[in-house]
Design an enzyme around this catalytic site. Sequence first.
Site, PDB file in Angstrom:
ATOM      1  N   LYS A  81      71.004  75.413 141.654  1.00 27.90           N
ATOM      2  CA  LYS A  81      70.854  74.046 141.181  1.00 27.90           C
ATOM      3  C   LYS A  81      71.724  73.776 139.953  1.00 27.90           C
ATOM      4  O   LYS A  81      72.271  72.680 139.791  1.00 27.90           O
ATOM      5  CB  LYS A  81      69.380  73.750 140.886  1.00 27.90           C
ATOM      6  CG  LYS A  81      68.509  73.727 142.138  1.00 27.90           C
ATOM      7  CD  LYS A  81      68.992  72.652 143.104  1.00 27.90           C
ATOM      8  CE  LYS A  81      68.210  72.584 144.381  1.00 27.90           C
ATOM      9  NZ  LYS A  81      68.677  71.516 145.295  1.00 27.90           N
ATOM     10  N   ASP A 100      72.933  74.014 160.506  1.00 31.51           N
ATOM     11  CA  ASP A 100      72.822  74.754 159.247  1.00 31.51           C
ATOM     12  C   ASP A 100      73.928  74.319 158.300  1.00 31.51           C
ATOM     13  O   ASP A 100      75.103  74.613 158.515  1.00 31.51           O
ATOM     14  CB  ASP A 100      72.906  76.251 159.537  1.00 31.51           C
ATOM     15  CG  ASP A 100      72.681  77.106 158.305  1.00 31.51           C
ATOM     16  OD1 ASP A 100      72.526  76.551 157.200  1.00 31.51           O
ATOM     17  OD2 ASP A 100      72.663  78.350 158.458  1.00 31.51           O
ATOM     18  N   GLY A 114      69.155  67.131 154.672  1.00 31.69           N
ATOM     19  CA  GLY A 114      67.739  67.310 154.348  1.00 31.69           C
ATOM     20  C   GLY A 114      66.951  66.042 154.596  1.00 31.69           C
ATOM     21  O   GLY A 114      65.926  65.789 153.962  1.00 31.69           O
ATOM     22  N   SER A 123      67.842  69.897 140.350  1.00 33.17           N
ATOM     23  CA  SER A 123      66.446  70.101 139.976  1.00 33.17           C
ATOM     24  C   SER A 123      66.327  70.282 138.472  1.00 33.17           C
ATOM     25  O   SER A 123      67.275  70.735 137.806  1.00 33.17           O
ATOM     26  CB  SER A 123      65.900  71.355 140.676  1.00 33.17           C
ATOM     27  OG  SER A 123      64.636  71.715 140.158  1.00 33.17           O
ATOM     28  N   SER A 164      65.097  64.979 157.047  1.00 33.33           N
ATOM     29  CA  SER A 164      63.972  64.946 157.988  1.00 33.33           C
ATOM     30  C   SER A 164      62.609  64.923 157.308  1.00 33.33           C
ATOM     31  O   SER A 164      61.599  64.654 157.950  1.00 33.33           O
ATOM     32  CB  SER A 164      64.036  66.154 158.931  1.00 33.33           C
ATOM     33  OG  SER A 164      63.835  67.363 158.216  1.00 33.33           O
ATOM     34  N   ARG A 165      62.558  65.228 156.008  1.00 33.10           N
ATOM     35  CA  ARG A 165      61.268  65.253 155.315  1.00 33.10           C
ATOM     36  C   ARG A 165      61.498  65.202 153.806  1.00 33.10           C
ATOM     37  O   ARG A 165      62.628  65.256 153.325  1.00 33.10           O
ATOM     38  CB  ARG A 165      60.469  66.497 155.680  1.00 33.10           C
ATOM     39  CG  ARG A 165      61.136  67.807 155.302  1.00 33.10           C
ATOM     40  CD  ARG A 165      60.270  68.988 155.683  1.00 33.10           C
ATOM     41  NE  ARG A 165      60.917  70.257 155.351  1.00 33.10           N
ATOM     42  CZ  ARG A 165      60.319  71.440 155.495  1.00 33.10           C
ATOM     43  NH1 ARG A 165      59.077  71.499 155.966  1.00 33.10           N
ATOM     44  NH2 ARG A 165      60.946  72.551 155.183  1.00 33.10           N
ATOM     45  N   TYR A 210      67.441  80.152 143.018  1.00 28.40           N
ATOM     46  CA  TYR A 210      67.229  78.704 143.084  1.00 28.40           C
ATOM     47  C   TYR A 210      67.759  78.022 141.830  1.00 28.40           C
ATOM     48  O   TYR A 210      68.495  77.034 141.913  1.00 28.40           O
ATOM     49  CB  TYR A 210      65.738  78.400 143.259  1.00 28.40           C
ATOM     50  CG  TYR A 210      65.464  76.920 143.474  1.00 28.40           C
ATOM     51  CD1 TYR A 210      65.681  76.339 144.719  1.00 28.40           C
ATOM     52  CD2 TYR A 210      65.011  76.111 142.437  1.00 28.40           C
ATOM     53  CE1 TYR A 210      65.440  74.988 144.923  1.00 28.40           C
ATOM     54  CE2 TYR A 210      64.774  74.760 142.630  1.00 28.40           C
ATOM     55  CZ  TYR A 210      64.991  74.202 143.871  1.00 28.40           C
ATOM     56  OH  TYR A 210      64.768  72.863 144.068  1.00 28.40           O
ATOM     57  N   ILE A 227      57.475  66.462 141.634  1.00 24.95           N
ATOM     58  CA  ILE A 227      57.365  65.306 142.523  1.00 24.95           C
ATOM     59  C   ILE A 227      56.301  65.603 143.574  1.00 24.95           C
ATOM     60  O   ILE A 227      56.167  66.744 144.038  1.00 24.95           O
ATOM     61  CB  ILE A 227      58.723  64.999 143.196  1.00 24.95           C
ATOM     62  CG1 ILE A 227      59.835  64.849 142.135  1.00 24.95           C
ATOM     63  CG2 ILE A 227      58.615  63.723 144.038  1.00 24.95           C
ATOM     64  CD1 ILE A 227      59.635  63.723 141.145  1.00 24.95           C
TER      65      ILE A 227
END
Length: 249
Positions: free
Chosen positions: A160, A63, A13, A142, A15-16, A156, A189
């Site tokens: 997590k 992936d 992850g 998270s 790249s951003r 999600y 965030i």
Amino acid sequence: MELLKNKVAIVTGGSRGLGKAIALKFAYHGASLILVATNQDRLNQAAEEVRNRGAKAEIVAGDIAKPAFSEEIVKVTLDHFGQIDVLVNCAGVITRTPVEKLPLEDWYRVIDVNLHGTFHACRAVLPFMRRQASGKIINMTSQMAKLPHPSASPSYEVSKAGQIALTRHLAYHYAQYNICINAIAPGSINTDLPKSMNPEARERLRSAIPLRRLGEPDEVADCALFLATSLSDYITGETIDINGGTLMD
């Protein structure tokens, strides 16, 4: 001070968002980086920013939910740098569909990327770290793993929470090899989603935080830096909350 001088870190992850912030922080402190994500263009841009900070960077696009991809990441890392010192599992996806309307493919996809992807990456690097008798793994979970969210899909939150359990399990079993495995649980965030909110929604979010502000990606990166260095050599199996006081665990 270059706290990660001569170290090699894999950031999924990367790249951003938080992953990119962590990669740039590590680069500033002397690490060589392997950046992993699905979008090759964004990866190239992130790698260029890392190199502009004087650090080495290579990219691997694919992936993370596919088990064989993690083996490819390890191979590329060893081919380029010959070692693996840090793994940051930051790749993730989220959906916001209520449980009764949630397509099963969306349930499985979130679990596959967030939880299974973390597992695949850990399993791929652990044999190498075990042989060298050292390593740091940081899993990005998270606040939603501990505190239900009004709009997040159950997949999600479950994924997590699973990352936290996986972190504890691996930390317990690999402590004997001098491998420290911890997690970070960010709250609100200031990444792409909050920035896209209208002013009223953003103010509601901000006012619910005891510190009365959103966290910054760089603050999460500071915590990751701490967990990646020798400063945290006696910490393993922990989940560190970064949420401005919204959850005091």
